[in-house]
Motif scaffolding. Sequence first.
Motif, mmCIF file in Angstrom:
data_model
loop_
_atom_site.group_PDB
_atom_site.id
_atom_site.type_symbol
_atom_site.label_atom_id
_atom_site.label_comp_id
_atom_site.label_asym_id
_atom_site.label_seq_id
_atom_site.Cartn_x
_atom_site.Cartn_y
_atom_site.Cartn_z
ATOM 1 N N PRO A 191 -0.609 13.921 -80.499
ATOM 2 C CA PRO A 191 -0.650 15.309 -81.961
ATOM 3 C C PRO A 191 1.501 14.803 -81.456
ATOM 4 C CG PRO A 191 -2.065 16.011 -81.533
ATOM 5 C CD PRO A 191 -2.068 15.062 -80.654
ATOM 6 N N SER A 192 2.395 14.462 -82.440
ATOM 7 C CA SER A 192 3.661 14.810 -82.425
ATOM 8 C C SER A 192 3.689 16.080 -82.687
ATOM 9 C CB SER A 192 3.936 14.052 -84.209
ATOM 10 O OG SER A 192 3.761 14.088 -85.487
ATOM 11 N N THR A 193 5.445 16.117 -82.238
ATOM 12 C CA THR A 193 5.639 17.649 -82.420
ATOM 13 C C THR A 193 5.497 18.477 -83.774
ATOM 14 O OG1 THR A 193 7.269 17.790 -80.686
ATOM 15 C CG2 THR A 193 7.642 18.892 -82.166
ATOM 16 N N PRO A 194 5.885 17.908 -84.878
ATOM 17 C CA PRO A 194 5.744 18.150 -86.295
ATOM 18 C C PRO A 194 3.851 18.468 -86.462
ATOM 19 C CG PRO A 194 6.957 16.855 -86.471
ATOM 20 C CD PRO A 194 6.452 16.737 -85.233
ATOM 21 N N GLN A 195 2.584 17.959 -86.226
ATOM 22 C CA GLN A 195 1.555 18.027 -86.049
ATOM 23 C C GLN A 195 1.457 19.047 -85.457
ATOM 24 O OE1 GLN A 195 1.298 14.059 -85.102
ATOM 25 N NE2 GLN A 195 -0.235 13.242 -87.102
ATOM 26 N N VAL A 196 1.294 19.555 -84.165
ATOM 27 C CA VAL A 196 1.232 20.559 -83.443
ATOM 28 C C VAL A 196 1.791 22.086 -84.086
ATOM 29 C CG1 VAL A 196 1.682 21.585 -81.613
ATOM 30 C CG2 VAL A 196 1.285 19.659 -80.702
ATOM 31 N N VAL A 197 2.737 21.590 -84.795
ATOM 32 C CA VAL A 197 3.486 23.093 -85.503
ATOM 33 C C VAL A 197 2.421 23.221 -86.583
ATOM 34 C CG1 VAL A 197 5.004 23.559 -87.315
ATOM 35 C CG2 VAL A 197 5.940 22.628 -85.151
ATOM 36 N N GLU A 198 2.357 22.202 -87.340
ATOM 37 C CA GLU A 198 1.154 22.400 -88.565
ATOM 38 C C GLU A 198 -0.441 22.656 -87.516
ATOM 39 O OE1 GLU A 198 1.707 22.335 -91.768
ATOM 40 O OE2 GLU A 198 3.354 22.349 -91.245
ATOM 41 N N ARG A 199 -0.609 22.276 -86.570
ATOM 42 C CA ARG A 199 -1.759 22.556 -86.171
ATOM 43 C C ARG A 199 -2.107 24.188 -85.624
ATOM 44 N NH1 ARG A 199 -6.204 24.351 -86.101
ATOM 45 N NH2 ARG A 199 -7.856 23.087 -84.609
ATOM 46 N N ILE A 200 -0.964 25.067 -85.362
ATOM 47 C CA ILE A 200 -1.274 25.913 -84.895
ATOM 48 C C ILE A 200 -0.500 26.875 -85.868
ATOM 49 C CG2 ILE A 200 -1.774 25.350 -82.569
ATOM 50 C CD1 ILE A 200 1.185 25.872 -81.434
ATOM 51 N N ARG A 201 0.079 27.119 -86.887
ATOM 52 C CA ARG A 201 1.257 27.614 -86.811
ATOM 53 C C ARG A 201 0.181 28.721 -87.990
ATOM 54 N NH1 ARG A 201 6.124 25.530 -90.166
ATOM 55 N NH2 ARG A 201 4.647 24.270 -91.514
ATOM 56 N N THR A 202 -0.671 28.184 -88.580
ATOM 57 C CA THR A 202 -1.707 29.424 -89.124
ATOM 58 C C THR A 202 -2.328 30.192 -87.885
ATOM 59 O OG1 THR A 202 -3.771 27.748 -88.617
ATOM 60 C CG2 THR A 202 -2.799 27.870 -90.876
ATOM 61 N N HIS A 203 -2.132 30.902 -86.071
ATOM 62 C CA HIS A 203 -2.233 31.750 -86.051
ATOM 63 C C HIS A 203 -1.763 32.423 -86.480
ATOM 64 C CE1 HIS A 203 -1.986 34.386 -81.826
ATOM 65 N NE2 HIS A 203 -3.302 33.182 -82.193
ATOM 66 N N PRO A 204 -2.358 33.679 -85.866
ATOM 67 C CA PRO A 204 -1.423 35.445 -86.388
ATOM 68 C C PRO A 204 -0.490 35.606 -85.962
ATOM 69 C CG PRO A 204 -4.110 35.382 -86.165
ATOM 70 C CD PRO A 204 -3.913 34.323 -85.482
ATOM 71 N N ALA A 205 -0.127 35.176 -84.561
ATOM 72 C CA ALA A 205 1.427 35.261 -83.732
ATOM 73 C C ALA A 205 2.373 33.902 -83.850
ATOM 74 C CB ALA A 205 0.947 35.887 -82.479
ATOM 75 N N LEU A 206 1.948 33.151 -84.426
ATOM 76 C CA LEU A 206 2.759 32.010 -84.217
ATOM 77 C C LEU A 206 2.688 31.519 -85.704
ATOM 78 C CD1 LEU A 206 0.355 30.053 -81.737
ATOM 79 C CD2 LEU A 206 3.384 31.204 -81.267
ATOM 80 N N THR A 207 3.406 32.123 -87.330
ATOM 81 C CA THR A 207 3.590 32.300 -88.387
ATOM 82 C C THR A 207 5.122 31.178 -88.795
ATOM 83 O OG1 THR A 207 3.915 34.362 -88.753
ATOM 84 C CG2 THR A 207 1.626 33.294 -89.732
ATOM 85 N N ARG A 208 6.079 31.391 -87.558
ATOM 86 C CA ARG A 208 7.153 31.564 -87.664
ATOM 87 C C ARG A 208 7.470 30.719 -86.516
ATOM 88 N NH1 ARG A 208 11.227 36.962 -87.888
ATOM 89 N NH2 ARG A 208 12.113 35.422 -88.022
ATOM 90 N N LEU A 209 6.624 29.479 -86.104
ATOM 91 C CA LEU A 209 6.725 28.686 -84.798
ATOM 92 C C LEU A 209 7.713 27.139 -85.739
ATOM 93 C CD1 LEU A 209 5.919 27.857 -82.127
ATOM 94 C CD2 LEU A 209 4.001 26.730 -83.028
ATOM 95 N N THR A 210 8.497 27.301 -84.694
ATOM 96 C CA THR A 210 9.158 26.214 -85.105
ATOM 97 C C THR A 210 8.820 24.710 -84.676
ATOM 98 O OG1 THR A 210 10.633 26.750 -83.995
ATOM 99 C CG2 THR A 210 10.872 27.429 -86.360
#
Length: 272
Positions: free
Chosen positions: A170-189
């Motif tokens: 996965p690319s970096t944007p794909q990793v962001v989209e994959r784990i950003r729904t985690h409650p502690a990572l909603t602001r992940l960039t």
Amino acid sequence: MSGILIHLPSAHRTEPTTTRRLGPGETARFGRGTKAHPVELLLPDPAVSRLAGEIRVTEDHWQLTNFSTTHSYLVENPEGAGEYLRVPPRRSGAPIPFEFARVVLPTRGSTVSFQVFAPDHVYLDADDPGGAWGTRTLNAYSLDETATYFLVLVALCEPRLRDESAVSVPSTPQVVERIRTHPALTRLTARAVSAHIDYLAEQKLRVRGPQDVDASGSGTRRTGKREAVVGVALRFGLVREEHLALLPSRAPGLPLPAPAPAPAPAPSGGNR
């Protein structure tokens, strides 16, 4: 100890982020700086002192010195449950226990901050806590499965764990989209994920993947580094199928990254 990695986000989108690596005995000063007295970590905010503080790396941890005479600094543990340290004015060499820390300085608008990825914590041998057999045995790969960088690693390995066919990392944007729904990572960039990948590659797994130049000429991408990280993690079983449960539930119908395109066949010689 392999040292620490400091990640300073850019003040503007058009400016690159600053990444510095320090080994044992090395220091880095931070603040506004001056032409006569530059600093290694530039924080261009008028509320920050010209020489605000200093980071020093020791053999097994890092220390923070606060040069300000008026302001305390905070050192937060983003991986924990709100833990933080307050470093008061003029405090020299405060030891920082967090493996991943955010240093926060107050400003008139809000705050400025930078992240520090610290060295591995050293533990006694489980079979020989007294150290009677001489030198300590160190873990080849010391990974904290509760840390964000490990979740990034699992997301990178997920496609190959779910499908043994040739699937691209996965690319970096794909990793962001994959784990950003985690409650502690909603602001992940994406920049934060890139810093975690750098930390995994250079400090945790100690790989040196090549960087591929983007075809558009706009910069470099971490394709080679991500491939190398995934390769080490899967070959040595550092990430396994049971770790996929750490990831947020996948959205229905969300596809895995597409396989890398096959190379074009070489032209045949001769005339028909």
